[in-house]
Design a protein around this motif. Structure first.
Motif, PDB file in Angstrom:
ATOM      1  N   GLN A 257       0.825  -1.204   0.000  1.00 47.02           N
ATOM      2  CA  GLN A 257       0.000   0.000   0.000  1.00 47.02           C
ATOM      3  C   GLN A 257       0.862   1.258   0.000  1.00 47.02           C
ATOM      4  OE1 GLN A 257      -2.413  -0.707   3.474  1.00 47.02           O
ATOM      5  NE2 GLN A 257      -3.972  -1.851   2.331  1.00 47.02           N
ATOM      6  N   ALA A 258       1.970   1.217   0.724  1.00 53.21           N
ATOM      7  CA  ALA A 258       2.871   2.373   0.754  1.00 53.21           C
ATOM      8  C   ALA A 258       3.478   2.615  -0.624  1.00 53.21           C
ATOM      9  CB  ALA A 258       3.969   2.150   1.788  1.00 53.21           C
ATOM     10  N   ILE A 259       3.887   1.545  -1.297  1.00 55.93           N
ATOM     11  CA  ILE A 259       4.459   1.681  -2.641  1.00 55.93           C
ATOM     12  C   ILE A 259       3.416   2.234  -3.600  1.00 55.93           C
ATOM     13  CG2 ILE A 259       5.395   0.383  -4.599  1.00 55.93           C
ATOM     14  CD1 ILE A 259       6.671  -1.524  -2.521  1.00 55.93           C
ATOM     15  N   GLN A 260       2.185   1.744  -3.498  1.00 55.47           N
ATOM     16  CA  GLN A 260       1.108   2.208  -4.374  1.00 55.47           C
ATOM     17  C   GLN A 260       0.740   3.662  -4.110  1.00 55.47           C
ATOM     18  OE1 GLN A 260      -1.958  -0.648  -3.570  1.00 55.47           O
ATOM     19  NE2 GLN A 260      -0.905  -2.325  -4.641  1.00 55.47           N
ATOM     20  N   ALA A 261       1.003   4.132  -2.885  1.00 55.49           N
ATOM     21  CA  ALA A 261       0.692   5.532  -2.551  1.00 55.49           C
ATOM     22  C   ALA A 261       1.606   6.510  -3.273  1.00 55.49           C
ATOM     23  CB  ALA A 261       0.791   5.738  -1.040  1.00 55.49           C
ATOM     24  N   GLY A 262       2.701   6.002  -3.842  1.00 56.11           N
ATOM     25  CA  GLY A 262       3.610   6.861  -4.598  1.00 56.11           C
ATOM     26  C   GLY A 262       4.976   6.960  -3.956  1.00 56.11           C
ATOM     27  N   ARG A 263       6.001   6.745  -4.764  1.00 54.60           N
ATOM     28  CA  ARG A 263       7.373   6.807  -4.274  1.00 54.60           C
ATOM     29  C   ARG A 263       7.795   8.244  -3.970  1.00 54.60           C
ATOM     30  NH1 ARG A 263       9.498   1.824  -2.819  1.00 54.60           N
ATOM     31  NH2 ARG A 263       9.428   0.331  -4.534  1.00 54.60           N
ATOM     32  N   ASP A 555       6.482   2.275  14.157  1.00 48.89           N
ATOM     33  CA  ASP A 555       5.277   3.091  14.148  1.00 48.89           C
ATOM     34  C   ASP A 555       4.655   2.942  12.763  1.00 48.89           C
ATOM     35  OD1 ASP A 555       3.879   5.725  15.482  1.00 48.89           O
ATOM     36  OD2 ASP A 555       4.041   5.916  13.299  1.00 48.89           O
ATOM     37  N   PRO A 556       3.343   2.793  12.648  1.00 48.88           N
ATOM     38  CA  PRO A 556       2.741   2.589  11.326  1.00 48.88           C
ATOM     39  C   PRO A 556       3.092   3.673  10.318  1.00 48.88           C
ATOM     40  CG  PRO A 556       1.129   2.185  13.049  1.00 48.88           C
ATOM     41  CD  PRO A 556       2.344   2.729  13.729  1.00 48.88           C
ATOM     42  N   GLU A 557       3.182   4.918  10.766  1.00 49.65           N
ATOM     43  CA  GLU A 557       3.486   6.002   9.836  1.00 49.65           C
ATOM     44  C   GLU A 557       4.956   5.970   9.423  1.00 49.65           C
ATOM     45  OE1 GLU A 557       2.837   8.820   7.170  1.00 49.65           O
ATOM     46  OE2 GLU A 557       1.278   7.829   8.353  1.00 49.65           O
ATOM     47  N   VAL A 558       5.846   5.619  10.346  1.00 49.78           N
ATOM     48  CA  VAL A 558       7.261   5.474   9.998  1.00 49.78           C
ATOM     49  C   VAL A 558       7.431   4.327   9.003  1.00 49.78           C
ATOM     50  CG1 VAL A 558       9.570   4.946  10.886  1.00 49.78           C
ATOM     51  CG2 VAL A 558       8.043   6.438  12.196  1.00 49.78           C
ATOM     52  N   PHE A 559       6.747   3.217   9.253  1.00 49.05           N
ATOM     53  CA  PHE A 559       6.791   2.076   8.344  1.00 49.05           C
ATOM     54  C   PHE A 559       6.294   2.482   6.956  1.00 49.05           C
ATOM     55  CE2 PHE A 559       5.060  -1.736   6.365  1.00 49.05           C
ATOM     56  CZ  PHE A 559       6.028  -2.694   6.620  1.00 49.05           C
ATOM     57  N   HIS A 560       5.173   3.191   6.908  1.00 46.81           N
ATOM     58  CA  HIS A 560       4.601   3.638   5.633  1.00 46.81           C
ATOM     59  C   HIS A 560       5.583   4.549   4.887  1.00 46.81           C
ATOM     60  CE1 HIS A 560       1.324   4.765   2.875  1.00 46.81           C
ATOM     61  NE2 HIS A 560       1.775   6.003   2.980  1.00 46.81           N
ATOM     62  N   THR A 561       6.180   5.485   5.619  1.00 46.19           N
ATOM     63  CA  THR A 561       7.129   6.413   5.008  1.00 46.19           C
ATOM     64  C   THR A 561       8.355   5.669   4.487  1.00 46.19           C
ATOM     65  OG1 THR A 561       6.393   8.181   6.498  1.00 46.19           O
ATOM     66  CG2 THR A 561       8.521   8.477   5.394  1.00 46.19           C
TER      67      THR A 561
END
Length: 670
Positions: A257-263, A555-561
């Motif tokens: 999902q993070a990759i799909q959100a845009g690099r 942290d979910p946001e750190v992981f996402h980033t």
């Protein structure tokens, strides 16, 4: 931060005083996880019993006591962990239109979590919670027990039958009451416990030095996987079969999902994005009603966490490190230099080898499942020091897994790109030639060459590294190459009686589509090495001293980033953790940080030949080895003799065997 335990009999019955005595035995076994208070609750008609040990961190008043009941009376919960965003959740609950706002009794995150279960349901509440946790929740209305674990597996939770029989197609089977708890020793304290060694777990244990995945060292007992929940009824217990857990969060799915959100293609933008996410994570993890500090090794990850803490603190942050009397393994001067630059209130534990050696016989008590990462020793020592001054410490763990900090992340793709051009038979021939010369002969050559070679080219275990290179040359696939370099012992089956060749290394790690080789390695390290080794080590070593450790990188946001940042940026300019380095340079001069990665190591080779030799000889005696007949006595003794003669570097392989034997002697079967 606490410890929990409980049980559910196979049929409803009157519990009486017996239940209280049993749950007290179970919770007493994990007193170290919560020395401040204890509590228990039982529901007669259902037979469920919940127990808790409390380490008071938020809301030190009796309003934070557990087991805790929801205001409506439907739920009863025991909870181990911290919900860092619980104040934000409270605001949402108070602003919600679902019914009148909650009438709070205190300000604990436990009370917030219970109210969230009532208002939003179990899965939505878990998905809203940011933190580390293991939860046992009894629904009095539905007569169901729900066990849940945090996203990354920071907090442990075991579940199984008193007389476990196995794990069939993902379902636990067994007889007797269902038991659950923060540590295996809580389950083993139940009077009906009849644990049987899960011999099928030994090969992977000997390979990696830990019992990985959902398995445990006992049949019919499992670790609830990270990001999962398990719903149990008394009918399940009566049938002696639990269904597979349900996943409420997936690291693999979150990475996609993070990759799909845009690099984040611009490297400087990536650094700033990490600064924003990690800074917020650090801020939320500094919330406590007790003294707080941080581990500081002087490396990139811990230095960055401390820098972000100090940036937001109103007074000097208290930091702690451990130094050894062996200069080859001592990083304390680097930590002190970073602390001086940041202006922290720093304390170094000047640990002697004797202090670590005295801890070795206690390891089976701290790690009640076989565990053989020798950095458990300095981790336990620095935790003990830190607990003398604070109750909570932040750590830099998980930076390597999220941002590419291990050497294998850099060189596995490079080497495989070159190796694949050479036919496998030729590579195997070259590898055989390298292994034909004993490792200790290579070491002597390095000692001679060390007189003229630059320091950066000198290697402490040159022979071991060349033998590892030989194994690399023989790898048939890139996945097998990764599995090999991630292993403590490449041929664990050789130490087991009649085990044959064992499983192929590439079978240990699934192939995943849409991830390049570096991303795949990062995800495998997150799902396996971090969960099964790093977090187990930190939890057990710290909680043995009743110290809560918080991990801002998880942290979910750190992981996402982190997963929005391309692998090429994480490993930019041939350096691992490029993004974290650039961020740290905003706070600490480059020259204080740039040095070879040392790790949290101890001189196992020398200790096993010297001060630990008698301890090891006792464990490796014929009588001791016969207690685990699945071990190949001749192979183990051969490995030990080679180590004593200096014929190669076998300390890690021996350490896994020794910790298994020490565990068997302490806990045994049943």
């Amino acid at each position: 931060m606490c410890g929990l335990a409980g049980f559910l009999p196979p049929a409803s019955s009157r519990l009486g005083e017996h239940a209280q005595a049993v749950i007290q035995q179970m919770t007493t076994a994990i007193t170290h996880r919560g020395p401040d208070s204890t509590g228990f609750w039982a529901e007669e008609g259902a037979g469920v019993v919940l127990g808790h040990r409390r380490l008071s961190i938020l809301d030190l008043s009796p309003a934070g006591h557990q087991p805790m009941h929801s205001a409506c009376g439907r739920y009863v919960m025991v909870f181990n962990g911290e919900i860092y965003n619980h104040l934000d959740i409270r605001k949402k609950l108070e602003a919600g239109s679902w019914k009148k706002p909650p009438a709070w009794c205190g300000h604990s995150d436990t009370e917030t979590l219970l109210a969230t279960f009532v208002a939003w349901g179990i899965q939505p509440a878990l998905q809203a919670a940011v933190g580390m946790f293991a939860i046992a929740l009894w629904d009095r209305q539905e007569q169901t027990l729900t066990l849940a674990r945090d996203r990354f597996g920071e907090k442990p939770l075991y579940v199984g039958f008193a007389e476990g029989q196995g794990n069939e197609e993902g379902a636990l089977t067994g007889r007797g009451p269902l038991l659950f708890g923060s540590e295996l020793k809580a389950l083993m304290a139940h009077p009906e416990w009849q644990g049987t060694l899960a011999s099928e777990a030994l090969e992977d244990y000997l390979r990696f030095g830990c019992v990985g995945g959902a398995a445990s060292i006992f049949q019919g007992v499992a670790k609830l996987p990270p990001g999962c929940l398990l719903t149990i009824t008394q009918a399940d217990v009566q049938a002696g079969r639990l269904q597979a857990p349900e996943q409420w969060w997936s690291a693999e799915q979150a990475a996609r999902q993070a990759i799909q959100a845009g690099r984040i293609e611009d490297p400087e933008a990536a650094v700033s994005a990490v600064e924003q996410a990690l800074g917020q994570s650090v801020r939320s993890r500094m919330l406590a009603d007790v003294p707080l500090g941080a581990f500081l090794s002087g490396g990139i990850d811990s230095s960055l966490i401390v820098a972000l803490m100090q940036q937001q603190a109103e007074r000097p942050v208290r930091t702690f490190s451990v130094g050894f009397d062996d200069a080859r393994y001592d990083e304390s001067q680097h930590a002190e230099a970073v602390a001086a630059h940041l202006g922290t209130e720093h304390l170094t534990l000047q640990a002697t080898s004797q202090m670590a050696l005295e801890l070795v016989p206690r390891l089976p008590e701290l790690f009640d499942e076989p565990f053989a990462d020798s950095s458990q020793l300095p981790t336990a020592l620095v935790s003990r020091l830190t607990r003398e001054h604070v109750s909570v410490a932040l750590s830099g763990d998980a930076g390597d897994e999220l941002f590419g900090g291990y050497n294998r992340h850099l060189w596995v793709p490079r080497i495989w790109h070159k190796l694949r051009r050479l036919p496998l038979p030729a590579r195997r021939a070259l590898g055989g030639s390298l292994k034909a010369i004993p490792a200790h002969t290579y070491d002597r050559l390095m000692q001679w060459g060390g007189r003229v070679l630059p320091r950066r080219l000198q290697m402490r275990t040159f022979g071991e590294k060349l033998h590892k290179l030989a194994a690399v040359l023989e790898s048939p696939t890139e996945r097998a190459l990764f599995a090999g370099v991630a292993s403590m012992n490449r041929q664990p089956a050789a130490l087991l009686e009649g085990a044959g060749q064992g499983r192929a290394p590439e079978a240990l790690f699934p192939a995943l589509a849409q991830f390049n080789s570096v991303e795949w390695m990062l995800l495998m390290d997150t799902l396996h090495y971090m969960v099964d080794d790093v977090l187990v080590k930190v939890d057990r070593a710290s909680m043995a001293s009743s110290l809560e450790v918080r991990v801002p990188f998880l942290d979910p946001e750190v992981f996402h980033t982190a997963w929005r940042i391309p692998a090429a940026t994480k490993l930019k300019d041939g350096q691992g953790k490029w993004v974290l380095r650039q961020l740290l340079y905003r706070h600490v001069p480059r020259e204080l940080i740039e040095r070879p990665k040392m790790g949290f190591a101890v001189p196992l080779d020398a200790w096993l030949r010297g001060p630990l030799r008698d301890w090891a000889e006792d464990l490796l005696s014929t009588a001791s080895l016969k207690a685990l007949p699945m071990l190949d006595l001749a192979q183990v003794r051969k490995l030990w003799q080679a180590h004593l003669k200096g014929q190669g570097h076998h300390a890690q392989q021996l350490w896994t065997v020794l910790q298994l034997l020490a565990w068997q002697r302490r806990w045994g079967e049943g």
